[in-house]
Design a protein around this motif. Structure first.
Motif, short mmCIF file in Angstrom:
data_model
loop_
_atom_site.label_atom_id
_atom_site.label_comp_id
_atom_site.label_asym_id
_atom_site.label_seq_id
_atom_site.Cartn_x
_atom_site.Cartn_y
_atom_site.Cartn_z
N ARG A 4 -17.56 -59.59 -24.82
CA ARG A 4 -17.19 -60.64 -25.76
C ARG A 4 -17.39 -60.18 -27.20
O ARG A 4 -18.35 -59.48 -27.51
CB ARG A 4 -18.03 -61.88 -25.51
N CYS A 5 -16.48 -60.63 -28.07
CA CYS A 5 -16.63 -60.30 -29.48
C CYS A 5 -16.10 -61.44 -30.34
O CYS A 5 -15.43 -62.34 -29.85
CB CYS A 5 -15.92 -59.00 -29.82
N LEU A 6 -16.45 -61.37 -31.59
CA LEU A 6 -15.92 -62.28 -32.60
C LEU A 6 -15.14 -61.46 -33.61
O LEU A 6 -15.51 -60.33 -33.94
CB LEU A 6 -17.05 -63.02 -33.31
N ILE A 7 -14.05 -62.03 -34.07
CA ILE A 7 -13.23 -61.41 -35.11
C ILE A 7 -13.27 -62.37 -36.30
O ILE A 7 -12.92 -63.55 -36.17
CB ILE A 7 -11.79 -61.20 -34.63
N ASN A 86 -26.00 -65.04 -28.66
CA ASN A 86 -25.29 -65.90 -27.71
C ASN A 86 -24.29 -65.12 -26.86
O ASN A 86 -23.16 -65.53 -26.68
CB ASN A 86 -24.56 -67.02 -28.45
N MET A 87 -24.72 -63.96 -26.35
CA MET A 87 -23.89 -63.15 -25.46
C MET A 87 -22.64 -62.60 -26.12
O MET A 87 -21.65 -62.32 -25.46
CB MET A 87 -23.56 -63.93 -24.19
N ILE A 88 -22.68 -62.43 -27.42
CA ILE A 88 -21.60 -61.76 -28.15
C ILE A 88 -22.05 -60.33 -28.38
O ILE A 88 -23.12 -60.09 -28.93
CB ILE A 88 -21.31 -62.47 -29.50
N GLU A 89 -21.25 -59.37 -27.91
CA GLU A 89 -21.66 -57.97 -28.03
C GLU A 89 -21.29 -57.35 -29.38
O GLU A 89 -22.01 -56.49 -29.88
CB GLU A 89 -21.04 -57.13 -26.90
N MET A 101 -15.72 -54.09 -40.83
CA MET A 101 -17.12 -53.80 -40.60
C MET A 101 -17.43 -54.22 -39.17
O MET A 101 -16.99 -55.27 -38.71
CB MET A 101 -17.97 -54.62 -41.59
N THR A 102 -18.15 -53.38 -38.45
CA THR A 102 -18.53 -53.68 -37.07
C THR A 102 -20.03 -53.92 -37.01
O THR A 102 -20.81 -53.13 -37.52
CB THR A 102 -18.18 -52.50 -36.14
N ILE A 103 -20.43 -55.00 -36.36
CA ILE A 103 -21.84 -55.34 -36.20
C ILE A 103 -22.12 -55.48 -34.71
O ILE A 103 -21.39 -56.15 -34.01
CB ILE A 103 -22.21 -56.62 -36.94
N ARG A 104 -23.20 -54.84 -34.30
CA ARG A 104 -23.60 -54.93 -32.89
C ARG A 104 -25.06 -55.23 -32.80
O ARG A 104 -25.89 -54.73 -33.46
CB ARG A 104 -23.27 -53.63 -32.17
#
Length: 104
Positions: A4-7, A86-89, A101-104
């Motif tokens: 799962r991801c957010l954009i 919340n289970m967002i990778e 920008m990528t955040i993990r």
């Protein structure tokens, strides 16, 4: 299993418009790669966000890929980063300089 991801897109007032993507949130071979290669212009990212939450990111979004749920507005970056609990990778943010920008 899904990644799962957010954009998100950063707005001039420092709020963020954000959609959820259920599958293939990986940087390589997934959502990240697709965003970096094919979503380099603010207008194109705004259009993607306007379509709302989705199952997966594909260049041409067929109707069954969309959840028919609108984007969510976050008031600041801290609020957005809380989603990592919340289970967002991954979170992908298109910033005001039109860079990803990528955040993990």
């Amino acid at each position: 299993m899904s990644t799962r991801c957010l954009i998100a897109i950063e707005n001039p007032d420092k709020t963020y418009d954000v959609i959820y993507c259920h599958f293939d949130g990986y940087v390589r071979g997934g959502v990240g790669e697709e965003l970096f290669k094919n979503y380099k212009e603010r207008r194109k990212v705004e259009n993607l966000i306007s379509l709302g939450n989705r199952r997966q990111l594909v260049e041409t979004a067929p109707e069954d890929e969309l959840y028919n749920e609108p984007y969510t507005k976050y008031n600041n970056l801290d609020e957005l980063l809380e989603e990592l609990e919340n289970m967002i990778e991954y979170i992908y943010i298109f910033d005001l300089n039109d860079k990803w920008m990528t955040i993990r």
